[in-house]
Design a protein around this motif. Structure first.
Motif, PDB file in Angstrom:
ATOM      1  N   ARG A 124       0.592  -0.986  -0.276  1.00  0.00           N
ATOM      2  CA  ARG A 124      -0.498   0.187   0.151  1.00  0.00           C
ATOM      3  C   ARG A 124       1.012   1.257  -0.048  1.00  0.00           C
ATOM      4  O   ARG A 124       0.318   2.518  -0.769  1.00  0.00           O
ATOM      5  N   LEU A 125       1.731   1.069   0.834  1.00  0.00           N
ATOM      6  CA  LEU A 125       2.824   2.333   1.016  1.00  0.00           C
ATOM      7  C   LEU A 125       3.462   3.120  -0.703  1.00  0.00           C
ATOM      8  O   LEU A 125       3.425   3.997  -0.413  1.00  0.00           O
ATOM      9  N   ALA A 126       3.892   1.519  -0.757  1.00  0.00           N
ATOM     10  CA  ALA A 126       4.233   1.489  -2.842  1.00  0.00           C
ATOM     11  C   ALA A 126       3.888   2.248  -3.521  1.00  0.00           C
ATOM     12  O   ALA A 126       3.763   2.948  -4.623  1.00  0.00           O
ATOM     13  N   CYS A 127       2.045   2.116  -3.414  1.00  0.00           N
ATOM     14  CA  CYS A 127       1.082   2.810  -4.659  1.00  0.00           C
ATOM     15  C   CYS A 127       1.002   4.358  -4.346  1.00  0.00           C
ATOM     16  O   CYS A 127       0.765   4.728  -4.632  1.00  0.00           O
ATOM     17  N   LEU A 128       0.448   4.373  -2.883  1.00  0.00           N
ATOM     18  CA  LEU A 128       0.526   5.631  -2.227  1.00  0.00           C
ATOM     19  C   LEU A 128       1.980   6.709  -3.034  1.00  0.00           C
ATOM     20  O   LEU A 128       1.753   7.362  -3.102  1.00  0.00           O
ATOM     21  N   LEU A 129       3.009   6.271  -2.401  1.00  0.00           N
ATOM     22  CA  LEU A 129       4.738   6.808  -2.892  1.00  0.00           C
ATOM     23  C   LEU A 129       4.266   7.145  -5.025  1.00  0.00           C
ATOM     24  O   LEU A 129       4.718   7.997  -5.146  1.00  0.00           O
ATOM     25  N   GLY A 130       3.627   6.545  -5.548  1.00  0.00           N
ATOM     26  CA  GLY A 130       3.643   5.960  -7.445  1.00  0.00           C
ATOM     27  C   GLY A 130       2.533   6.883  -7.462  1.00  0.00           C
ATOM     28  O   GLY A 130       2.395   7.117  -8.776  1.00  0.00           O
ATOM     29  N   ALA A 131       1.349   7.474  -6.258  1.00  0.00           N
ATOM     30  CA  ALA A 131       0.335   7.823  -7.272  1.00  0.00           C
ATOM     31  C   ALA A 131       0.127   9.183  -7.911  1.00  0.00           C
ATOM     32  O   ALA A 131      -0.913   8.584  -8.719  1.00  0.00           O
ATOM     33  N   GLY A 132       1.497   9.505  -7.171  1.00  0.00           N
ATOM     34  CA  GLY A 132       1.125  10.881  -7.786  1.00  0.00           C
ATOM     35  C   GLY A 132       0.037  12.095  -6.797  1.00  0.00           C
ATOM     36  O   GLY A 132      -0.233  13.429  -6.741  1.00  0.00           O
ATOM     37  N   HIS A 133      -0.239  11.602  -5.397  1.00  0.00           N
ATOM     38  CA  HIS A 133      -1.328  12.410  -5.071  1.00  0.00           C
ATOM     39  C   HIS A 133      -0.510  14.363  -4.502  1.00  0.00           C
ATOM     40  O   HIS A 133       0.749  13.766  -3.517  1.00  0.00           O
ATOM     41  N   PRO A 134      -1.179  14.903  -4.165  1.00  0.00           N
ATOM     42  CA  PRO A 134      -0.798  15.715  -4.240  1.00  0.00           C
ATOM     43  C   PRO A 134      -0.061  16.012  -2.799  1.00  0.00           C
ATOM     44  O   PRO A 134       0.741  16.914  -2.495  1.00  0.00           O
ATOM     45  N   VAL A 135      -1.289  15.943  -2.047  1.00  0.00           N
ATOM     46  CA  VAL A 135      -1.468  15.853  -0.935  1.00  0.00           C
ATOM     47  C   VAL A 135      -1.584  13.770   0.061  1.00  0.00           C
ATOM     48  O   VAL A 135      -1.802  13.060  -0.265  1.00  0.00           O
ATOM     49  N   LEU A 136      -0.025  13.712   0.811  1.00  0.00           N
ATOM     50  CA  LEU A 136       0.109  12.858   1.626  1.00  0.00           C
ATOM     51  C   LEU A 136      -0.022  12.853   2.897  1.00  0.00           C
ATOM     52  O   LEU A 136       0.592  13.750   3.205  1.00  0.00           O
ATOM     53  N   LEU A 137      -1.186  11.925   3.781  1.00  0.00           N
ATOM     54  CA  LEU A 137      -1.123  12.212   4.885  1.00  0.00           C
ATOM     55  C   LEU A 137      -0.782  10.597   5.583  1.00  0.00           C
ATOM     56  O   LEU A 137      -2.054   9.318   5.286  1.00  0.00           O
ATOM     57  N   LEU A 138       0.345  10.103   6.392  1.00  0.00           N
ATOM     58  CA  LEU A 138       0.320   9.052   6.210  1.00  0.00           C
ATOM     59  C   LEU A 138       0.902   8.259   8.409  1.00  0.00           C
ATOM     60  O   LEU A 138       1.296   9.448   8.852  1.00  0.00           O
ATOM     61  N   ASP A 139       0.317   7.357   8.368  1.00  0.00           N
ATOM     62  CA  ASP A 139      -0.070   7.015  10.028  1.00  0.00           C
ATOM     63  C   ASP A 139       1.210   5.796   9.653  1.00  0.00           C
ATOM     64  O   ASP A 139       1.028   4.946   9.697  1.00  0.00           O
ATOM     65  N   GLU A 140       2.032   6.645  10.528  1.00  0.00           N
ATOM     66  CA  GLU A 140       3.463   5.259  11.348  1.00  0.00           C
ATOM     67  C   GLU A 140       3.778   4.859  10.000  1.00  0.00           C
ATOM     68  O   GLU A 140       3.593   3.477   9.952  1.00  0.00           O
ATOM     69  N   PRO A 141       3.945   5.382   9.029  1.00  0.00           N
ATOM     70  CA  PRO A 141       4.558   4.588   7.311  1.00  0.00           C
ATOM     71  C   PRO A 141       6.178   3.261   7.888  1.00  0.00           C
ATOM     72  O   PRO A 141       6.138   2.967   6.708  1.00  0.00           O
ATOM     73  N   THR A 142       6.538   3.789   8.989  1.00  0.00           N
ATOM     74  CA  THR A 142       8.200   2.996   8.814  1.00  0.00           C
ATOM     75  C   THR A 142       7.962   1.643   9.463  1.00  0.00           C
ATOM     76  O   THR A 142       8.985   0.954  10.348  1.00  0.00           O
ATOM     77  N   ASN A 143       6.421   1.882  10.381  1.00  0.00           N
ATOM     78  CA  ASN A 143       6.381   0.568  10.420  1.00  0.00           C
ATOM     79  C   ASN A 143       6.579  -0.660   9.300  1.00  0.00           C
ATOM     80  O   ASN A 143       5.831   0.194   8.061  1.00  0.00           O
ATOM     81  N   HIS A 144       7.567  -2.315  10.081  1.00  0.00           N
ATOM     82  CA  HIS A 144       7.744  -3.412   8.579  1.00  0.00           C
ATOM     83  C   HIS A 144       8.534  -2.301   8.101  1.00  0.00           C
ATOM     84  O   HIS A 144       8.768  -3.551   6.506  1.00  0.00           O
ATOM     85  N   LEU A 145       8.724  -1.954   7.991  1.00  0.00           N
ATOM     86  CA  LEU A 145      10.442  -1.088   6.792  1.00  0.00           C
ATOM     87  C   LEU A 145      11.714  -1.856   7.287  1.00  0.00           C
ATOM     88  O   LEU A 145      12.083  -1.352   8.773  1.00  0.00           O
ATOM     89  N   ASP A 146      12.531  -2.244   6.087  1.00  0.00           N
ATOM     90  CA  ASP A 146      14.243  -2.133   6.437  1.00  0.00           C
ATOM     91  C   ASP A 146      15.115  -0.797   6.424  1.00  0.00           C
ATOM     92  O   ASP A 146      14.197   0.144   5.737  1.00  0.00           O
ATOM     93  N   ALA A 147      15.942  -1.140   6.553  1.00  0.00           N
ATOM     94  CA  ALA A 147      16.769   0.106   6.102  1.00  0.00           C
ATOM     95  C   ALA A 147      16.765   0.283   5.034  1.00  0.00           C
ATOM     96  O   ALA A 147      16.977   1.638   4.932  1.00  0.00           O
ATOM     97  N   THR A 148      16.763  -0.523   3.583  1.00  0.00           N
ATOM     98  CA  THR A 148      16.673   0.029   2.164  1.00  0.00           C
ATOM     99  C   THR A 148      15.727   0.510   1.576  1.00  0.00           C
ATOM    100  O   THR A 148      15.616   1.549   1.539  1.00  0.00           O
ATOM    101  N   GLY A 149      14.274  -0.299   2.850  1.00  0.00           N
ATOM    102  CA  GLY A 149      12.520   1.059   2.593  1.00  0.00           C
ATOM    103  C   GLY A 149      13.035   2.147   3.559  1.00  0.00           C
ATOM    104  O   GLY A 149      11.907   3.361   2.430  1.00  0.00           O
ATOM    105  N   LEU A 150      13.292   1.645   4.460  1.00  0.00           N
ATOM    106  CA  LEU A 150      13.331   3.065   5.020  1.00  0.00           C
ATOM    107  C   LEU A 150      14.115   4.795   3.812  1.00  0.00           C
ATOM    108  O   LEU A 150      13.356   5.428   4.221  1.00  0.00           O
ATOM    109  N   ASP A 151      15.457   3.832   3.837  1.00  0.00           N
ATOM    110  CA  ASP A 151      16.430   5.163   2.830  1.00  0.00           C
ATOM    111  C   ASP A 151      14.889   5.956   1.997  1.00  0.00           C
ATOM    112  O   ASP A 151      15.176   6.766   1.501  1.00  0.00           O
ATOM    113  N   HIS A 152      14.448   4.424   1.104  1.00  0.00           N
ATOM    114  CA  HIS A 152      13.672   5.048  -0.259  1.00  0.00           C
ATOM    115  C   HIS A 152      12.754   6.112   0.240  1.00  0.00           C
ATOM    116  O   HIS A 152      12.563   7.164  -0.443  1.00  0.00           O
ATOM    117  N   LEU A 153      11.387   5.756   1.572  1.00  0.00           N
ATOM    118  CA  LEU A 153      10.480   6.274   2.003  1.00  0.00           C
ATOM    119  C   LEU A 153      11.317   7.489   2.112  1.00  0.00           C
ATOM    120  O   LEU A 153      10.679   9.104   1.812  1.00  0.00           O
TER     121      LEU A 153
END
Length: 533
Positions: free
Chosen positions: A176-205
């Motif tokens: 779901r997070l990947a979808c939101l990062l690619g969808a092109g929404h001008p406004v992003l509302l993110l609730d605890e997006p770092t949950n379940h991410l490893d170091a590479t994912g954290l860097d990308h986010l």
């Protein structure tokens, strides 16, 4: 990575809250929230558990109406909350299509407009121009590629035929997070997006949020992400006037601003309490004079007493009125975390491990020696055996090979990741029972500054996850250990408390071992020795 929003769409993006109030069941959750965020702003929302952070995102998204106040948004909104909107039988592809609905709609409208234009229908030129502008604003043709890039960077499942029910919770949230990062929404509302991410994912986010040209409103306990991303911070924790605060200057500005605000709050409250005490002392003195003057000094007549009495009575009444009129308008500030004085155990090795392994859980033999005042950070990926090692050191788990030697008089305090099942007692009763069992002098639970007054006397089973974690820490400290073994000690704690705890751990005479993934805690303990598993 460059932005995929058109400059015009990015510039138009904004959110605004003005005087927003919201209550649940009569309990205020949001009280007078003001917030303005325009293109390029990345607002972090912080506060203790239960302060309304997730509720605020729902209000911003339009999913929850405020009781009063104004809410305005410009630009389509992408929301990453804690609930996945599809069921177990739906597929990864269905979730991607749902999150890219605006993109799909824009391309469909463009195709219809192109057909109308080719058919020469009236007004087709204008309709086609409008549809093309909408598709270009979202860079709709590239959306699926952007999602694929984020799926790979977040280590998310890219097979669009996979049912969501076959994915772990973490895998579903990464899709779901990947979808939101690619969808092109001008406004992003993110609730605890770092949950379940490893170091590479954290860097990308981090990279994608820093590059986002629209508005980001972010709820997170990850201090490293806040330090790397936030341009301002909205603090929902209590303040001197009961209203939330907005701090500029990023996370560092918030830390400094909150410290200054707290100092002002404490000073204002102390001044008002001191003034009330002065008025009470004046009243007491006036009453004493009134009582004493009914017994005139030797050589004075009754007429002297009668003459002075009305003035003294008026003075007493005046001081009573002054005291009644004086209100301590500034509430008492929440207590800071106060680390109890832990004992030093000089002249002996407190804890020693030699060649320790645990079958299936700690493969590589581990050895270490801990003396009083020593510091150690245990690092490694999930499954490397960090929690297992701490359990072995604490005596909660027997090693398959190797030995653990503990000084006979050394007390070991172990904070695991999971809380014990709650009993019927309140938080303060649970703490007092632990303190009594240890037979050692220890401060009361309220003196530690870990729980607020309300939570002190609630049954443990009714406490929030964050409050339970605070109580767990208090129970460990109640036994005044010579060695502290802390497994992910920042889990579920507010950023402010973590900062206070980190400073206290750096100065205690006890030996301290921390196992953590917390990037900011790793930065803050950068001078400590490391044990990499």
């Amino acid at each position: 990575m460059s932005s995929h929003l058109s400059p015009a769409v990015a510039r138009a993006a904004h959110v605004r809250l003005s005087g927003v109030h919201l209550s649940f069941g009569g309990r205020p959750v949001l009280t007078g929230v003001d917030l303005v965020a325009a293109a390029g702003d990345r607002v972090a929302v912080v506060g203790e558990n239960g302060r309304g952070k997730t509720t605020l995102l729902r209000v911003l998204a339009g999913d929850l109406p405020a009781d009063r106040g104004d809410v305005h948004r410009a630009g389509s909104v992408g929301v990453a909350d804690q609930q996945i909107p599809l069921g177990a039988t739906d597929t990864v592809g269905a979730l991607i299509d749902l999150e890219l609905a605006a993109v799909r709609d824009a391309l469909a409208r463009l195709a219809d407009a192109a057909d109308a234009l080719a058919a020469g229908r009236p007004g087709a030129d204008d309709a086609y121009a409008a549809a093309l502008a909408d598709a270009e604003a979202l860079d709709a043709w590239d959306a699926d590629r952007r999602v694929e890039v984020s799926l790979a960077a977040l280590n998310a499942v890219a097979d669009r035929t996979r049912p969501l029910g076959t994915l772990s919770v973490g895998q579903r949230h990464r899709v779901r997070l990947a979808c939101l990062l690619g969808a092109g929404h001008p406004v992003l509302l993110l609730d605890e997006p770092t949950n379940h991410l490893d170091a590479t994912g954290l860097d990308h986010l981090t990279e994608r949020l820093r590059a986002h040209p629209g508005v980001v409103v972010l709820v997170s306990h990850d201090r490293a992400l806040l330090a790397d991303v936030a341009t301002s911070v909205l603090d929902l924790d209590p303040s001197s006037d009961g209203r939330p605060r907005v701090y500029g200057g990023g996370y560092a500005g918030y830390v400094e601003g909150r410290r200054a605000e707290r100092a002002r709050w404490e000073a204002l409250h102390a001044d008002q309490v001191a003034e009330r005490q002065r008025l009470a002392d004046d009243l007491s003195a006036a009453r004493n004079r009134l009582r004493d003057n009914w017994r005139p000094d030797k050589g004075h007549g009754k007429h002297t007493r009668a003459t002075r009495a009305p003035a003294l009575v008026r003075a007493v009444h005046r001081r009573q009125e002054e005291l009644a009129a004086h209100v301590v308008a500034v509430p008492p500030p929440p207590t800071r975390f106060a680390m109890p004085e832990l004992p030093k155990h000089a002249g002996a090795t407190l804890l020693r491990a030699d060649g320790v392994t645990v079958a299936g859980r700690l493969a590589r033999p581990v050895g270490l020696v801990l003396d009083s005042g020593d510091r150690l950070v245990v690092t490694g990926p999930n499954g490397a055996g960090k929690s297992t090692l701490l359990a072995v050191l604490a005596g909660g788990l027997e090693p398959a090979t190797g030995t653990v030697t503990r000084a006979r008089s050394a007390r070991i305090g172990w904070l695991g990741q999971e809380s014990d099942p709650p009993g019927p007692r309140t938080a303060v009763e649970t703490y007092d029972a632990r303190r009594a069992r240890s037979g050692l002098p220890a401060p009361g639970l309220g003196e530690l500054g870990l729980l607020d007054r309300y939570d002190l006397h609630r049954p443990v089973a009714e406490l929030s996850v964050g409050a339970r974690r605070r109580l767990d820490l208090a129970l460990v400290l109640a036994e005044r250990p010579h060695v502290l073994l802390l497994d992910e000690p920042t889990n579920h704690l507010s950023a402010a408390l973590v900062d206070e705890l980190t400073a206290a751990l750096g100065s205690t005479p006890a030996a301290v071992v921390i196992a953590t993934h917390d990037r900011q805690l790793l930065r803050d303990t950068g001078s400590w020795p490391r044990l990499a598993l």
